[in-house]
Design a protein around this motif. Structure first.
Motif, PDB file in Angstrom:
ATOM      1  N   VAL A 187     -17.261   3.151 -16.962  1.00 41.54           N
ATOM      2  CA  VAL A 187     -16.891   4.564 -17.074  1.00 41.54           C
ATOM      3  C   VAL A 187     -15.710   4.722 -18.030  1.00 41.54           C
ATOM      4  O   VAL A 187     -15.696   5.594 -18.899  1.00 41.54           O
ATOM      5  CB  VAL A 187     -16.541   5.145 -15.690  1.00 41.54           C
ATOM      6  N   GLN A 188     -14.725   3.852 -17.879  1.00 40.80           N
ATOM      7  CA  GLN A 188     -13.530   3.913 -18.725  1.00 40.80           C
ATOM      8  C   GLN A 188     -13.879   3.658 -20.189  1.00 40.80           C
ATOM      9  O   GLN A 188     -13.433   4.379 -21.086  1.00 40.80           O
ATOM     10  CB  GLN A 188     -12.513   2.873 -18.230  1.00 40.80           C
ATOM     11  N   THR A 189     -14.701   2.634 -20.441  1.00 39.22           N
ATOM     12  CA  THR A 189     -15.015   2.253 -21.818  1.00 39.22           C
ATOM     13  C   THR A 189     -15.917   3.266 -22.497  1.00 39.22           C
ATOM     14  O   THR A 189     -15.772   3.531 -23.694  1.00 39.22           O
ATOM     15  CB  THR A 189     -15.665   0.854 -21.847  1.00 39.22           C
ATOM     16  N   ARG A 190     -16.849   3.857 -21.750  1.00 37.32           N
ATOM     17  CA  ARG A 190     -17.730   4.852 -22.385  1.00 37.32           C
ATOM     18  C   ARG A 190     -16.933   6.072 -22.821  1.00 37.32           C
ATOM     19  O   ARG A 190     -17.225   6.685 -23.853  1.00 37.32           O
ATOM     20  CB  ARG A 190     -18.886   5.216 -21.468  1.00 37.32           C
ATOM     21  N   THR A 191     -15.888   6.408 -22.040  1.00 38.53           N
ATOM     22  CA  THR A 191     -15.016   7.516 -22.427  1.00 38.53           C
ATOM     23  C   THR A 191     -14.288   7.179 -23.724  1.00 38.53           C
ATOM     24  O   THR A 191     -14.169   8.020 -24.625  1.00 38.53           O
ATOM     25  CB  THR A 191     -13.988   7.810 -21.314  1.00 38.53           C
ATOM     26  N   GLN A 192     -13.819   5.929 -23.826  1.00 37.38           N
ATOM     27  CA  GLN A 192     -13.104   5.491 -25.025  1.00 37.38           C
ATOM     28  C   GLN A 192     -14.018   5.486 -26.244  1.00 37.38           C
ATOM     29  O   GLN A 192     -13.618   5.901 -27.337  1.00 37.38           O
ATOM     30  CB  GLN A 192     -12.528   4.094 -24.797  1.00 37.38           C
ATOM     31  N   ILE A 193     -15.262   5.020 -26.066  1.00 38.02           N
ATOM     32  CA  ILE A 193     -16.200   4.966 -27.190  1.00 38.02           C
ATOM     33  C   ILE A 193     -16.518   6.369 -27.687  1.00 38.02           C
ATOM     34  O   ILE A 193     -16.523   6.639 -28.896  1.00 38.02           O
ATOM     35  CB  ILE A 193     -17.496   4.226 -26.783  1.00 38.02           C
ATOM     36  N   ALA A 194     -16.782   7.297 -26.757  1.00 39.17           N
ATOM     37  CA  ALA A 194     -17.105   8.668 -27.149  1.00 39.17           C
ATOM     38  C   ALA A 194     -15.935   9.322 -27.882  1.00 39.17           C
ATOM     39  O   ALA A 194     -16.123   9.982 -28.911  1.00 39.17           O
ATOM     40  CB  ALA A 194     -17.490   9.481 -25.911  1.00 39.17           C
ATOM     41  N   ALA A 195     -14.710   9.125 -27.361  1.00 36.47           N
ATOM     42  CA  ALA A 195     -13.527   9.710 -27.997  1.00 36.47           C
ATOM     43  C   ALA A 195     -13.285   9.095 -29.373  1.00 36.47           C
ATOM     44  O   ALA A 195     -12.935   9.793 -30.336  1.00 36.47           O
ATOM     45  CB  ALA A 195     -12.303   9.503 -27.104  1.00 36.47           C
ATOM     46  N   LEU A 196     -13.512   7.775 -29.469  1.00 41.23           N
ATOM     47  CA  LEU A 196     -13.313   7.072 -30.739  1.00 41.23           C
ATOM     48  C   LEU A 196     -14.301   7.555 -31.792  1.00 41.23           C
ATOM     49  O   LEU A 196     -13.935   7.780 -32.950  1.00 41.23           O
ATOM     50  CB  LEU A 196     -13.480   5.564 -30.508  1.00 41.23           C
ATOM     51  N   VAL A 218     -26.856   8.492 -17.097  1.00 41.48           N
ATOM     52  CA  VAL A 218     -25.518   9.077 -16.940  1.00 41.48           C
ATOM     53  C   VAL A 218     -24.713   8.844 -18.215  1.00 41.48           C
ATOM     54  O   VAL A 218     -24.024   9.744 -18.716  1.00 41.48           O
ATOM     55  CB  VAL A 218     -24.792   8.495 -15.708  1.00 41.48           C
ATOM     56  N   GLU A 219     -24.797   7.628 -18.769  1.00 43.53           N
ATOM     57  CA  GLU A 219     -24.161   7.342 -20.057  1.00 43.53           C
ATOM     58  C   GLU A 219     -24.679   8.281 -21.131  1.00 43.53           C
ATOM     59  O   GLU A 219     -23.924   8.836 -21.923  1.00 43.53           O
ATOM     60  CB  GLU A 219     -24.446   5.886 -20.485  1.00 43.53           C
ATOM     61  N   ALA A 220     -25.989   8.438 -21.176  1.00 40.98           N
ATOM     62  CA  ALA A 220     -26.605   9.283 -22.190  1.00 40.98           C
ATOM     63  C   ALA A 220     -26.092  10.720 -22.105  1.00 40.98           C
ATOM     64  O   ALA A 220     -25.731  11.333 -23.113  1.00 40.98           O
ATOM     65  CB  ALA A 220     -28.124   9.257 -22.043  1.00 40.98           C
ATOM     66  N   MET A 221     -26.040  11.249 -20.892  1.00 39.20           N
ATOM     67  CA  MET A 221     -25.656  12.643 -20.701  1.00 39.20           C
ATOM     68  C   MET A 221     -24.176  12.891 -20.985  1.00 39.20           C
ATOM     69  O   MET A 221     -23.792  13.973 -21.421  1.00 39.20           O
ATOM     70  CB  MET A 221     -25.980  13.076 -19.270  1.00 39.20           C
ATOM     71  N   THR A 222     -23.338  11.899 -20.749  1.00 42.89           N
ATOM     72  CA  THR A 222     -21.897  12.095 -20.912  1.00 42.89           C
ATOM     73  C   THR A 222     -21.399  11.746 -22.304  1.00 42.89           C
ATOM     74  O   THR A 222     -20.307  12.185 -22.689  1.00 42.89           O
ATOM     75  CB  THR A 222     -21.111  11.243 -19.895  1.00 42.89           C
ATOM     76  N   MET A 223     -22.166  10.986 -23.074  1.00 46.30           N
ATOM     77  CA  MET A 223     -21.678  10.522 -24.366  1.00 46.30           C
ATOM     78  C   MET A 223     -22.301  11.228 -25.562  1.00 46.30           C
ATOM     79  O   MET A 223     -21.646  11.443 -26.573  1.00 46.30           O
ATOM     80  CB  MET A 223     -21.914   9.007 -24.504  1.00 46.30           C
ATOM     81  N   GLY A 224     -23.576  11.568 -25.490  1.00 52.20           N
ATOM     82  CA  GLY A 224     -24.295  12.009 -26.677  1.00 52.20           C
ATOM     83  C   GLY A 224     -24.126  13.478 -27.022  1.00 52.20           C
ATOM     84  O   GLY A 224     -24.064  14.335 -26.144  1.00 52.20           O
ATOM     85  N   ASP A 225     -24.074  13.773 -28.337  1.00 50.83           N
ATOM     86  CA  ASP A 225     -24.198  15.157 -28.804  1.00 50.83           C
ATOM     87  C   ASP A 225     -25.625  15.629 -28.545  1.00 50.83           C
ATOM     88  O   ASP A 225     -25.851  16.751 -28.124  1.00 50.83           O
ATOM     89  CB  ASP A 225     -23.897  15.246 -30.305  1.00 50.83           C
ATOM     90  N   ARG A 226     -26.578  14.728 -28.837  1.00 52.86           N
ATOM     91  CA  ARG A 226     -27.975  14.960 -28.494  1.00 52.86           C
ATOM     92  C   ARG A 226     -28.562  13.663 -27.954  1.00 52.86           C
ATOM     93  O   ARG A 226     -28.076  12.569 -28.266  1.00 52.86           O
ATOM     94  CB  ARG A 226     -28.789  15.444 -29.695  1.00 52.86           C
ATOM     95  N   VAL A 227     -29.605  13.797 -27.146  1.00 55.07           N
ATOM     96  CA  VAL A 227     -30.210  12.651 -26.482  1.00 55.07           C
ATOM     97  C   VAL A 227     -31.708  12.651 -26.763  1.00 55.07           C
ATOM     98  O   VAL A 227     -32.375  13.684 -26.629  1.00 55.07           O
ATOM     99  CB  VAL A 227     -29.974  12.703 -24.957  1.00 55.07           C
ATOM    100  N   ALA A 228     -32.229  11.479 -27.160  1.00 56.65           N
ATOM    101  CA  ALA A 228     -33.668  11.305 -27.357  1.00 56.65           C
ATOM    102  C   ALA A 228     -34.217  10.492 -26.192  1.00 56.65           C
ATOM    103  O   ALA A 228     -33.777   9.357 -25.971  1.00 56.65           O
ATOM    104  CB  ALA A 228     -33.948  10.594 -28.679  1.00 56.65           C
ATOM    105  N   VAL A 229     -35.127  11.073 -25.442  1.00 56.45           N
ATOM    106  CA  VAL A 229     -35.735  10.397 -24.295  1.00 56.45           C
ATOM    107  C   VAL A 229     -37.064   9.804 -24.726  1.00 56.45           C
ATOM    108  O   VAL A 229     -37.929  10.521 -25.248  1.00 56.45           O
ATOM    109  CB  VAL A 229     -35.954  11.370 -23.115  1.00 56.45           C
ATOM    110  N   LEU A 230     -37.229   8.479 -24.524  1.00 52.16           N
ATOM    111  CA  LEU A 230     -38.462   7.796 -24.929  1.00 52.16           C
ATOM    112  C   LEU A 230     -39.186   7.225 -23.716  1.00 52.16           C
ATOM    113  O   LEU A 230     -38.559   6.859 -22.727  1.00 52.16           O
ATOM    114  CB  LEU A 230     -38.163   6.667 -25.924  1.00 52.16           C
ATOM    115  N   LYS A 231     -40.499   7.149 -23.851  1.00 52.89           N
ATOM    116  CA  LYS A 231     -41.330   6.531 -22.821  1.00 52.89           C
ATOM    117  C   LYS A 231     -42.543   5.925 -23.509  1.00 52.89           C
ATOM    118  O   LYS A 231     -43.244   6.615 -24.246  1.00 52.89           O
ATOM    119  CB  LYS A 231     -41.788   7.568 -21.786  1.00 52.89           C
TER     120      LYS A 231
END
Length: 362
Positions: A172-181, A197-210
Motif C-alpha cells: 500500500v505504501q509503495t503503490r502510493t509512492q509510485i503513483a505520486a512519483l 485494488v492497485e488498478a483502481m487506486t493508481m491508474g488514470d485509466r484501466v484496461a481490463v483483459l480476459k
C-alpha cells in the motif's frame, strides 16, 4: 515522454492454438498512467512485453510517439522496465545499480553521479547509496529498481507487477509512492497487475483483459459505476459486486421466496428484450439490512472490519439459491444464522446483464 497506440495488436505463442493477446486496441495519452489488469492468463503481461519488444507482434502494430515499433529491438525503444523480482546486481551498491545502464551508454561519471543522486533524493534513497541490495528491505530494493529506470529518463515506463513480492502494508505504501512519483515525472507509464485494488487506486485509466481480449478501457470510477459486462462488474470492486441470475417477474426478479424490485425503466428494458431470466448486479454498499420489504435472507458470516461490516447471506436453496453480501454498521450488524431482510438503498444502482453474453443491458 510519448503516446502509445496498440492497433489490433495480436500475439500467439508457438505451439499454442489460442491467442495470448487478441486484436488489442488501446490509445494511451502522453504522460498517462495506464494499468492493465485481469486474472492469470488474461494477456496483460504479454501485452506489456509486446510494448517493450520482448514478445513479437504477430499481427497489427504498436506505436510509441507515432512511430511503428514493429521489428524495432528493445534497446532502441527508449523504454525502462521495472520487474517483479527487482533484478538487482548483488555485488554492486545501490548507486552502482542505479547508474549501471548509464555506464553502459558511456555517460561520464560526474553526470552519472548527478542523475543517480537526483533520483535517490526523489525516492528517499540518499542514505542507502553505498549499501548493497542484501542490506535493504523489500520496499527499498523496489525503489532502487525504480531509480534505475528513472535515471535513464525514458519515453515510457513499463512495470510488470512490481509490488507482488511485498507484504500487504508495504505494498500500500509503495503503490502510493509510485503513483505520486509518476505524476511528478509525467512519464507515460504502463503498469501490469492482477490486483484490482492497485488498478483502481493508481491508474488514470484501466484496461481490463480476459482471455487475451480487452473487456473495457476507462477511468476507475467509470469501471466501477458502469461496467461494460458481467465480467468487469464482478472483477472490479472489493468485496465483489453481487451477481446472480434470476427469473423475471412483473415488477422485478425472483430471489428465493421474495421479489427483488427494480425501477420502472429497468422493468421496461427487460420487457423490451423479451428475456425470461436476467443477470442482476448490485454492489454490497448499495444493499441495506432492513426489517421490512426487500428480500428475506439467512446470515452465513459477518466480517467486522471495525469501521464497517460485511454481511454474507443466502436466499433460497439449491440451484435457485442466491448469495448476497451487504455492507452495514458493525455496531448494529446481525448475528450468524439470523434471518434478516435486504433491500436496495434508495440511491443504489442496479446493473442488468444479458445472462448469455454478459453484455450490459441498462
Amino acid at each position: 515522454m510519448a503516446s502509445i497506440t496498440y492497433k489490433n495488436a495480436t500475439c500467439i505463442y508457438e505451439g499454442s492454438d489460442k491467442l495470448a493477446v487478441d486484436n488489442l486496441n488501446l490509445d494511451i495519452k502522453d504522460g498517462e498512467f495506464v494499468v492493465l489488469v485481469g486474472p492469470s492468463g488474461s494477456g496483460k503481461s504479454t501485452a506489456l512485453r509486446m510494448l517493450a519488444g520482448l514478445e513479437d507482434i504477430d499481427e497489427g502494430a504498436i506505436e510509441i510517439g507515432g512511430k511503428d515499433m514493429t521489428g524495432v529491438p528493445s534497446k532502441d525503444r527508449d523504454i525502462a522496465m521495472v520487474f517483479q523480482n527487482y533484478a538487482l546486481y548483488p555485488n554492486k551498491t545501490v548507486a552502482e545499480n542505479m547508474g549501471f545502464a548509464l555506464k553502459l551508454r558511456g555517460v561520464p561519471a560526474d553526470e552519472r553521479r548527478r542523475k543517480v543522486e537526483e533520483a535517490a533524493k526523489v525516492l528517499d534513497l540518499t542514505e542507502f547509496l553505498d549499501r548493497k541490495p542484501a542490506k535493504l528491505s523489500g520496499g527499498q530494493r523496489q525503489r532502487v529498481a525504480m531509480g534505475r529506470a528513472i535515471v535513464r529518463e525514458p519515453q515510457v515506463f513499463c512495470m510488470d507487477e512490481p509490488l507482488s513480492n511485498l507484504d500487504a502494508k508495504l505494498r500500500v505504501q509503495t503503490r502510493t509512492q509510485i503513483a505520486a512519483l509518476q505524476r511528478r515525472l509525467g512519464t507515460t507509464t504502463v503498469y501490469v497487475t492482477h490486483d484490482q485494488v492497485e488498478a483502481m487506486t493508481m491508474g488514470d485509466r484501466v484496461a481490463v483483459l480476459k482471455g487475451g481480449k480487452l473487456q473495457q478501457f476507462a477511468a476507475p470510477n467509470e469501471l466501477y459505476d458502469r461496467p461494460a459486462n458481467a465480467f468487469v462488474a464482478g472483477f472490479i470492486g472489493s468485496p465483489a459486486m453481487n451477481l446472480f441470475t434470476a427469473s423475471v417477474v412483473d415488477n422485478g426478479v425472483r430471489v428465493g421466496d421474495s421479489v427483488f424490485e427494480l425501477e420502472r425503466d429497468q422493468v421496461s428494458i427487460l420487457s423490451g428484450t423479451g428475456l425470461t431470466e436476467v443477470t442482476v448486479g448490485i454492489r454490497p454498499e448499495q444493499l441495506e439490512v432492513t426489517e421490512s420489504g426487500g428480500v428475506e435472507v439467512v446470515v452465513d458470516l459477518v466480517e467486522d472490519l471495525g469501521s464497517e461490516a460485511f454481511v454474507y447471506t443466502h436466499a433460497g436453496s439449491g440451484s435457485s439459491g442466491v448469495e448476497l453480501v451487504a455492507r452495514c454498521n458493525p455496531r448494529t450488524a446481525p448475528r450468524l444464522a439470523d434471518t434478516v431482510r435486504l433491500r436496495r438503498h434508495p440511491e443504489g444502482a442496479v446493473h442488468l446483464f444479458d445472462p448469455k453474453s454478459g453484455e450490459r443491458l441498462n
